[in-house]
Structures are given as C-alpha cells and as structure tokens.
Scaffold this motif. Structure first.
Motif, PDB file in Angstrom:
ATOM      1  N   THR A 279      46.784  46.335  40.402  1.00 45.91           N
ATOM      2  CA  THR A 279      48.127  46.027  40.876  1.00 45.91           C
ATOM      3  C   THR A 279      48.982  47.288  40.787  1.00 45.91           C
ATOM      4  O   THR A 279      48.738  48.159  39.951  1.00 45.91           O
ATOM      5  CB  THR A 279      48.804  44.915  40.053  1.00 45.91           C
ATOM      6  OG1 THR A 279      48.799  45.289  38.671  1.00 45.91           O
ATOM      7  CG2 THR A 279      48.085  43.591  40.218  1.00 45.91           C
TER       8      THR A 279
ATOM      9  N   LYS B 197      40.618  43.993  38.756  1.00 47.27           N
ATOM     10  CA  LYS B 197      41.772  43.796  39.625  1.00 47.27           C
ATOM     11  C   LYS B 197      42.740  44.959  39.458  1.00 47.27           C
ATOM     12  O   LYS B 197      42.848  45.525  38.389  1.00 47.27           O
ATOM     13  CB  LYS B 197      42.475  42.484  39.289  1.00 47.27           C
ATOM     14  CG  LYS B 197      41.629  41.288  39.627  1.00 47.27           C
ATOM     15  CD  LYS B 197      42.394  40.015  39.457  1.00 47.27           C
ATOM     16  CE  LYS B 197      41.480  38.864  39.831  1.00 47.27           C
ATOM     17  NZ  LYS B 197      42.228  37.651  40.053  1.00 47.27           N
TER      18      LYS B 197
ATOM     19  N   GLU C 291      35.359  51.440  42.263  1.00 45.47           N
ATOM     20  CA  GLU C 291      35.904  51.390  40.905  1.00 45.47           C
ATOM     21  C   GLU C 291      36.198  52.777  40.333  1.00 45.47           C
ATOM     22  O   GLU C 291      37.232  52.992  39.707  1.00 45.47           O
ATOM     23  CB  GLU C 291      34.985  50.607  39.976  1.00 45.47           C
ATOM     24  CG  GLU C 291      35.012  49.127  40.260  1.00 45.47           C
ATOM     25  CD  GLU C 291      34.099  48.317  39.353  1.00 45.47           C
ATOM     26  OE1 GLU C 291      33.420  48.899  38.481  1.00 45.47           O
ATOM     27  OE2 GLU C 291      34.076  47.082  39.526  1.00 45.47           O
TER      28      GLU C 291
ATOM     29  N   ASP D 274      43.553  42.532  45.698  1.00 43.09           N
ATOM     30  CA  ASP D 274      43.631  42.485  44.241  1.00 43.09           C
ATOM     31  C   ASP D 274      42.303  42.881  43.590  1.00 43.09           C
ATOM     32  O   ASP D 274      42.285  43.580  42.591  1.00 43.09           O
ATOM     33  CB  ASP D 274      43.993  41.085  43.749  1.00 43.09           C
ATOM     34  CG  ASP D 274      45.441  40.727  44.054  1.00 43.09           C
ATOM     35  OD1 ASP D 274      46.255  41.647  44.256  1.00 43.09           O
ATOM     36  OD2 ASP D 274      45.740  39.534  44.084  1.00 43.09           O
ATOM     37  N   GLU D 275      41.205  42.442  44.164  1.00 42.27           N
ATOM     38  CA  GLU D 275      39.887  42.696  43.582  1.00 42.27           C
ATOM     39  C   GLU D 275      39.337  44.012  44.121  1.00 42.27           C
ATOM     40  O   GLU D 275      39.233  44.209  45.335  1.00 42.27           O
ATOM     41  CB  GLU D 275      38.940  41.543  43.932  1.00 42.27           C
ATOM     42  CG  GLU D 275      37.687  41.507  43.108  1.00 42.27           C
ATOM     43  CD  GLU D 275      37.932  41.142  41.648  1.00 42.27           C
ATOM     44  OE1 GLU D 275      37.185  41.662  40.805  1.00 42.27           O
ATOM     45  OE2 GLU D 275      38.850  40.368  41.349  1.00 42.27           O
TER      46      GLU D 275
ATOM     47  N   LEU E 124      45.056  48.218  35.858  1.00 47.05           N
ATOM     48  CA  LEU E 124      43.758  47.576  36.029  1.00 47.05           C
ATOM     49  C   LEU E 124      43.605  46.458  35.015  1.00 47.05           C
ATOM     50  O   LEU E 124      43.996  46.604  33.868  1.00 47.05           O
ATOM     51  CB  LEU E 124      42.619  48.579  35.798  1.00 47.05           C
ATOM     52  CG  LEU E 124      42.431  49.667  36.832  1.00 47.05           C
ATOM     53  CD1 LEU E 124      41.327  50.608  36.382  1.00 47.05           C
ATOM     54  CD2 LEU E 124      42.109  49.076  38.185  1.00 47.05           C
ATOM     55  N   THR E 125      43.018  45.358  35.451  1.00 48.35           N
ATOM     56  CA  THR E 125      42.698  44.264  34.526  1.00 48.35           C
ATOM     57  C   THR E 125      41.304  43.774  34.787  1.00 48.35           C
ATOM     58  O   THR E 125      40.747  43.993  35.833  1.00 48.35           O
ATOM     59  CB  THR E 125      43.694  43.092  34.691  1.00 48.35           C
ATOM     60  OG1 THR E 125      43.724  42.686  36.038  1.00 48.35           O
ATOM     61  CG2 THR E 125      45.063  43.475  34.220  1.00 48.35           C
TER      62      THR E 125
END
Length: 62
Positions: A4, A2, A44, A37-38, A61-62
C-alpha cells in the motif's frame, strides 16, 4: 505480500514507479499508488527495493 502507498505520505518522487512499474503507477495528481494490493511473486524483490528507496517512506508491505 500486499503493498500500500500512504496517499498523505507520498510526495510524487516516482522512485517506486521507476523500480517496479509493474506494481506502481502515478495518479493524475502525480502521486504513487499500487496497481494491485497483492504483489506478484516475481515482483517481490523489486517491491522491497521500492520500499527501501522511497524517500518519504510512504510504502508499506504486509
């Protein structure tokens, strides 16, 4: 993964949008935000590059 964007940290440089336009956009005020969000798997690498190149370190990033 995710992603943000900290709206208080972003200064609107647009580096993330340049690197990963499929994940980031600019608001009407000129600040970055994540479109979703994803993060799509095929984006990536670009998102990691956007994180490391953000001048304000406003992307997480999480």
């Amino acid at each position: 993964m995710k992603v943000t964007v900290d709206p208080d940290g972003c200064k609107g440089h647009g580096v993330c949008l340049t690197i990963a336009p499929e994940v980031f956009t600019l608001t009407d005020d000129g600040y970055a935000e994540a479109i979703a969000d994803e993060v799509p798997t095929d984006s990536e690498g670009a998102v990691r590059d956007a994180v490391s190149n953000c001048p304000e370190r406003a992307i997480t990033l999480t």
